[in-house]
Design a protein around this motif. Structure first.
Motif, PDB file in Angstrom:
ATOM      1  N   ALA A 145      53.701  27.546  49.783  1.00 19.17           N
ATOM      2  CA  ALA A 145      53.930  27.624  51.228  1.00 19.17           C
ATOM      3  C   ALA A 145      52.881  28.508  51.899  1.00 19.17           C
ATOM      4  O   ALA A 145      52.450  28.225  53.035  1.00 19.17           O
ATOM      5  CB  ALA A 145      55.334  28.156  51.508  1.00 19.17           C
ATOM      6  N   HIS A 146      52.455  29.564  51.222  1.00 15.58           N
ATOM      7  CA  HIS A 146      51.480  30.490  51.786  1.00 15.58           C
ATOM      8  C   HIS A 146      50.040  30.078  51.483  1.00 15.58           C
ATOM      9  O   HIS A 146      49.101  30.758  51.932  1.00 15.58           O
ATOM     10  CB  HIS A 146      51.742  31.907  51.270  1.00 15.58           C
ATOM     11  N   ASN A 147      49.865  29.001  50.731  1.00 16.96           N
ATOM     12  CA  ASN A 147      48.531  28.480  50.432  1.00 16.96           C
ATOM     13  C   ASN A 147      48.539  26.973  50.673  1.00 16.96           C
ATOM     14  O   ASN A 147      48.517  26.177  49.723  1.00 16.96           O
ATOM     15  CB  ASN A 147      48.138  28.801  48.993  1.00 16.96           C
ATOM     16  N   PRO A 148      48.580  26.560  51.952  1.00 18.27           N
ATOM     17  CA  PRO A 148      48.742  25.131  52.277  1.00 18.27           C
ATOM     18  C   PRO A 148      47.637  24.244  51.722  1.00 18.27           C
ATOM     19  O   PRO A 148      47.880  23.067  51.425  1.00 18.27           O
ATOM     20  CB  PRO A 148      48.752  25.117  53.814  1.00 18.27           C
ATOM     21  N   ASP A 149      46.430  24.785  51.561  1.00 14.98           N
ATOM     22  CA  ASP A 149      45.355  23.976  50.986  1.00 14.98           C
ATOM     23  C   ASP A 149      45.650  23.636  49.533  1.00 14.98           C
ATOM     24  O   ASP A 149      45.404  22.503  49.080  1.00 14.98           O
ATOM     25  CB  ASP A 149      44.020  24.709  51.098  1.00 14.98           C
ATOM     26  N   VAL A 150      46.194  24.599  48.805  1.00 14.46           N
ATOM     27  CA  VAL A 150      46.584  24.354  47.410  1.00 14.46           C
ATOM     28  C   VAL A 150      47.751  23.369  47.370  1.00 14.46           C
ATOM     29  O   VAL A 150      47.766  22.433  46.560  1.00 14.46           O
ATOM     30  CB  VAL A 150      46.979  25.673  46.711  1.00 14.46           C
ATOM     31  N   GLN A 151      48.720  23.560  48.264  1.00 14.99           N
ATOM     32  CA  GLN A 151      49.875  22.655  48.310  1.00 14.99           C
ATOM     33  C   GLN A 151      49.432  21.222  48.561  1.00 14.99           C
ATOM     34  O   GLN A 151      49.946  20.286  47.929  1.00 14.99           O
ATOM     35  CB  GLN A 151      50.849  23.099  49.404  1.00 14.99           C
ATOM     36  N   GLU A 152      48.474  21.032  49.434  1.00 14.82           N
ATOM     37  CA  GLU A 152      48.008  19.682  49.751  1.00 14.82           C
ATOM     38  C   GLU A 152      47.310  19.050  48.537  1.00 14.82           C
ATOM     39  O   GLU A 152      47.492  17.850  48.260  1.00 14.82           O
ATOM     40  CB  GLU A 152      47.057  19.724  50.951  1.00 14.82           C
ATOM     41  N   LYS A 153      46.530  19.833  47.821  1.00 10.64           N
ATOM     42  CA  LYS A 153      45.868  19.311  46.619  1.00 10.64           C
ATOM     43  C   LYS A 153      46.893  18.906  45.561  1.00 10.64           C
ATOM     44  O   LYS A 153      46.737  17.890  44.886  1.00 10.64           O
ATOM     45  CB  LYS A 153      44.914  20.354  46.053  1.00 10.64           C
ATOM     46  N   VAL A 154      47.929  19.709  45.399  1.00 12.83           N
ATOM     47  CA  VAL A 154      48.989  19.368  44.443  1.00 12.83           C
ATOM     48  C   VAL A 154      49.674  18.077  44.876  1.00 12.83           C
ATOM     49  O   VAL A 154      49.890  17.164  44.064  1.00 12.83           O
ATOM     50  CB  VAL A 154      50.026  20.512  44.334  1.00 12.83           C
ATOM     51  N   ILE A 182      63.633  33.286  49.232  1.00 11.47           N
ATOM     52  CA  ILE A 182      62.429  32.484  49.501  1.00 11.47           C
ATOM     53  C   ILE A 182      62.679  31.700  50.788  1.00 11.47           C
ATOM     54  O   ILE A 182      63.128  30.548  50.767  1.00 11.47           O
ATOM     55  CB  ILE A 182      62.128  31.523  48.330  1.00 11.47           C
ATOM     56  N   PRO A 183      62.443  32.331  51.952  1.00 12.71           N
ATOM     57  CA  PRO A 183      62.736  31.661  53.239  1.00 12.71           C
ATOM     58  C   PRO A 183      61.657  30.660  53.636  1.00 12.71           C
ATOM     59  O   PRO A 183      60.513  31.030  53.905  1.00 12.71           O
ATOM     60  CB  PRO A 183      62.790  32.827  54.228  1.00 12.71           C
ATOM     61  N   LEU A 184      62.015  29.387  53.665  1.00 13.41           N
ATOM     62  CA  LEU A 184      61.047  28.327  53.945  1.00 13.41           C
ATOM     63  C   LEU A 184      61.555  27.384  55.017  1.00 13.41           C
ATOM     64  O   LEU A 184      62.766  27.272  55.270  1.00 13.41           O
ATOM     65  CB  LEU A 184      60.768  27.516  52.677  1.00 13.41           C
ATOM     66  N   LYS A 185      60.626  26.682  55.615  1.00  8.03           N
ATOM     67  CA  LYS A 185      60.931  25.550  56.491  1.00  8.03           C
ATOM     68  C   LYS A 185      60.489  24.296  55.760  1.00  8.03           C
ATOM     69  O   LYS A 185      59.406  24.262  55.172  1.00  8.03           O
ATOM     70  CB  LYS A 185      60.179  25.678  57.818  1.00  8.03           C
ATOM     71  N   LEU A 186      61.318  23.264  55.786  1.00 12.57           N
ATOM     72  CA  LEU A 186      61.029  22.022  55.084  1.00 12.57           C
ATOM     73  C   LEU A 186      60.648  20.934  56.080  1.00 12.57           C
ATOM     74  O   LEU A 186      61.391  20.669  57.030  1.00 12.57           O
ATOM     75  CB  LEU A 186      62.242  21.563  54.269  1.00 12.57           C
ATOM     76  N   ALA A 233      58.345  33.700  56.726  1.00 12.37           N
ATOM     77  CA  ALA A 233      58.172  35.156  56.699  1.00 12.37           C
ATOM     78  C   ALA A 233      56.845  35.455  56.017  1.00 12.37           C
ATOM     79  O   ALA A 233      56.272  34.588  55.346  1.00 12.37           O
ATOM     80  CB  ALA A 233      59.324  35.833  55.958  1.00 12.37           C
ATOM     81  N   GLY A 234      56.355  36.679  56.205  1.00 10.18           N
ATOM     82  CA  GLY A 234      55.102  37.073  55.588  1.00 10.18           C
ATOM     83  C   GLY A 234      55.208  37.129  54.077  1.00 10.18           C
ATOM     84  O   GLY A 234      56.308  37.303  53.521  1.00 10.18           O
ATOM     85  N   TYR A 235      54.071  36.989  53.404  1.00  4.56           N
ATOM     86  CA  TYR A 235      54.078  36.904  51.943  1.00  4.56           C
ATOM     87  C   TYR A 235      54.750  38.111  51.295  1.00  4.56           C
ATOM     88  O   TYR A 235      55.506  37.976  50.333  1.00  4.56           O
ATOM     89  CB  TYR A 235      52.638  36.767  51.420  1.00  4.56           C
ATOM     90  N   LYS A 236      54.500  39.314  51.819  1.00  2.00           N
ATOM     91  CA  LYS A 236      55.044  40.534  51.224  1.00  2.00           C
ATOM     92  C   LYS A 236      56.445  40.870  51.709  1.00  2.00           C
ATOM     93  O   LYS A 236      57.003  41.903  51.345  1.00  2.00           O
ATOM     94  CB  LYS A 236      54.115  41.717  51.524  1.00  2.00           C
ATOM     95  N   ALA A 257      65.712  19.990  56.525  1.00  2.66           N
ATOM     96  CA  ALA A 257      64.570  19.250  57.073  1.00  2.66           C
ATOM     97  C   ALA A 257      64.954  18.606  58.401  1.00  2.66           C
ATOM     98  O   ALA A 257      64.139  18.538  59.333  1.00  2.66           O
ATOM     99  CB  ALA A 257      64.106  18.200  56.075  1.00  2.66           C
ATOM    100  N   ASP A 258      66.202  18.140  58.514  1.00  4.35           N
ATOM    101  CA  ASP A 258      66.670  17.503  59.745  1.00  4.35           C
ATOM    102  C   ASP A 258      66.828  18.517  60.880  1.00  4.35           C
ATOM    103  O   ASP A 258      66.494  18.232  62.033  1.00  4.35           O
ATOM    104  CB  ASP A 258      68.005  16.800  59.499  1.00  4.35           C
ATOM    105  N   SER A 259      67.336  19.701  60.564  1.00  5.30           N
ATOM    106  CA  SER A 259      67.643  20.688  61.600  1.00  5.30           C
ATOM    107  C   SER A 259      66.489  21.644  61.893  1.00  5.30           C
ATOM    108  O   SER A 259      66.442  22.254  62.958  1.00  5.30           O
ATOM    109  CB  SER A 259      68.859  21.519  61.182  1.00  5.30           C
ATOM    110  N   GLY A 260      65.564  21.781  60.942  1.00  3.65           N
ATOM    111  CA  GLY A 260      64.494  22.749  61.105  1.00  3.65           C
ATOM    112  C   GLY A 260      64.926  24.167  60.800  1.00  3.65           C
ATOM    113  O   GLY A 260      64.155  25.122  60.960  1.00  3.65           O
ATOM    114  N   GLU A 261      66.153  24.311  60.344  1.00  9.60           N
ATOM    115  CA  GLU A 261      66.695  25.633  60.010  1.00  9.60           C
ATOM    116  C   GLU A 261      66.017  26.184  58.753  1.00  9.60           C
ATOM    117  O   GLU A 261      65.651  25.437  57.846  1.00  9.60           O
ATOM    118  CB  GLU A 261      68.204  25.494  59.770  1.00  9.60           C
ATOM    119  N   THR A 262      65.860  27.503  58.702  1.00 11.07           N
ATOM    120  CA  THR A 262      65.274  28.149  57.527  1.00 11.07           C
ATOM    121  C   THR A 262      66.222  28.022  56.337  1.00 11.07           C
ATOM    122  O   THR A 262      67.434  28.197  56.462  1.00 11.07           O
ATOM    123  CB  THR A 262      65.013  29.644  57.806  1.00 11.07           C
TER     124      THR A 262
END
Length: 503
Positions: free
Chosen positions: A327-336, A495-499, A476-479, A170-175
């Motif tokens: 991550a690929h459904n930010p609206d759902v993530q926000e509701k959670v 599961i490549p993500l940015k935090l 990365a793309g979902y597929k 999260a500090d570095s922005g690294e994947t």
């Protein structure tokens, strides 16, 4: 030269004799190539060519496509044959009810034989019978709700270590590849909550047990779909048996060390010996049973290995895909996230309690939908003792019938637009429209997952800590990463993500 022909003949006869059961099975099952719906077969090899040189994520796609094609033709089952092994999958809840509700067809399938040197005798792969019933009855108190309450301390403490490990990203922005971090956290949780020991896998990133489990699972599916690998002499000649034995030794040694450490702690008085099963952890219950001759030392090792494997691998896979879907459904993530803040407050370090977890509604639906979109366990098998009729199709004795969430959960006739991520599919009114077996991420019936409540609570605690601290963005793309067809559907490319820090 005079000896060459007799020796050659002897070798030929040995091969015929050793392969006789295989030959007989091929003769028996080939006639079902036409009577049971499925992809076109080719001679004695059946559908083996379909899977040649395929990666395990490609195998997963092939199975799903085969299921979809049969459903479009109005069929309720799909068949594959690989040499002498016949596989049949029921394709909807009604069809699968025949196998999950059976009180007699409870033996595990052929492909579980690969796991016998490791888990044989444990409740996961043991054939149905008195031994299995005894072990299952013995282990059930370990997963009682009251006992799960006692595991919360470990769930919370290890989840907080996970957050500490992730903060640098999260500090570095690294994947970050979340799969690797979740996996190590889940292993530490299983060892701590169920075994009463700490292995610090979150600090030791190259833990040999984790690597061995991964390697062994990959070998299991390769063995199942490659006819050549099923010839013991070839498997040995290719060096694969040696590799398998090395993985087995690593896994058994690790478990043996965990057991020995716990035994020593109890014997020395370092850990007070409990007398109530309600207060004992998983391993202590087994050790207590061993003293009363209910379980042998090998029984204990097998059940511990089963718990170690199933307890961390399924949770890892399920939570990893949940993070990917969020991550690929930010609206759902926000509701959670909004629901978590409403129930647990904004303090990211607050412990998760079972009382507050029970109030989760949308989060619960989201987790169910994630397991529908990508089933953590793609399929399990039952090997038929008797012929079985499934929706008008006769499936012969000896068939491996698949209870396959991979196929059931992608059924467009039950879940319209199945690739769409929609937690509202699990609103009560929607659930009521479906057959009870259209959605079975933990299987169903007498051999359903004994540890499902443990896994679900573990997953929720880890997810709550992650989402209260970070917003998840895909890198990365979902597929770009796909579920593999292994014992668990691990992601093919992580599961490549940015935090992004919440506060």
């Amino acid at each position: 030269m005079a000896l060459f022909l007799p020796v050659l003949l002897a070798v030929f006869l040995i091969l015929i004799v050793s392969s006789w059961k295989t030959i007989q099975a091929i003769r028996k099952f080939r006639k079902y190539d036409e009577t049971i719906p499925g992809p076109k077969t080719e001679g004695i090899l059946g559908n083996a060519a379909l899977f040649r040189n395929k990666t395990t994520d490609e195998v997963s796609d092939l199975f799903r496509q085969g299921a979809d094609e049969c459903r479009k033709q109005g069929k309720s089952v799909v068949r594959w044959r690989i040499l002498h092994k016949l596989y049949v999958w029921p394709l909807n809840g009604k069809a699968v009810s025949k196998i999950v509700e059976s009180m007699t067809e409870l033996n595990k399938g052929d492909d579980y034989e690969f796991f016998l040197p490791w888990l044989g005798g444990g409740v996961l792969v043991e054939g149905f019978g008195e031994r299995w019933r005894t072990h299952r009855k013995l282990l059930t108190p370990t997963f009682h709700f009251a006992k799960l309450e006692g595991y919360l301390e470990v769930f919370n403490s290890e989840s907080k270590i996970l957050i500490e490990c992730l903060e640098k990203y999260a500090d570095s922005g690294e994947t970050v590849n979340m799969f690797e971090y979740i996996k190590r956290c889940a292993l530490d949780i299983v060892c701590g909550a169920a075994m009463g020991t700490k292995v610090n896998a979150q600090s030791y990133h190259e833990h040999p047990y984790v690597k061995a489990v991964e390697g062994f699972n990959a070998m299991a599916i390769a063995h199942a779909i490659n006819p050549l690998y099923q010839v013991s002499a070839i498997y040995w000649a290719l060096g694969l048996q040696k590799k398998k034995d090395e993985f087995l030794n690593t896994m058994k040694t690790f478990t043996g060390d965990v057991i020995a450490e716990r035994q020593a702690a109890i014997a020395s008085g370092e850990v007070e010996k409990e007398t109530s099963k309600r207060k004992m952890n998983f391993l202590d219950i087994l050790l207590n049973s061993g003293e009363s001759n209910v379980l042998s030392a090998e029984d204990i090792r097998q059940e511990v290995d089963t718990f170690m494997f199933a307890g961390h691998d399924t949770t890892t896979t399920s939570l990893s895909w949940a993070c990917w879907n969020l991550a690929h459904n930010p609206d759902v993530q926000e509701k959670v996230y909004e629901e978590l803040i409403e129930i647990f407050g904004e303090d990211p370090n607050e412990d998760v309690t079972s009382e507050k977890m029970s109030k989760l509604d949308y989060t619960e639906r989201m987790l169910k939908e994630s397991k529908r979109v990508i089933a953590p366990v793609p399929a399990v098998q039952r090997k038929l003792i008797n012929d079985m009729e499934i929706d008008g199709v006769i499936v012969p004795a000896g068939t491996n019938v698949g209870i396959a969430p991979l196929a059931l959960h992608s059924n467009a006739y039950v879940f319209p637009d199945p690739e769409k991520f929609d937690p509202d599919r699990f609103l009560p009114d929607e659930v009521a429209k479906r057959n009870a077996y259209d959605y079975i991420p933990f299987s169903a019936g007498l051999r359903n997952c004994i540890g499902q409540k443990f896994a679900q609570m573990n997953e929720k605690v880890m997810l709550i800590h992650i989402l209260k601290n970070f917003r998840l963005e895909p890198m990365a793309g979902y597929k770009s990463t796909k579920p593999t067809f292994e014992a668990v559907a691990k992601p093919s490319n992580g599961i490549p993500l940015k935090l992004i820090r919440r506060q």
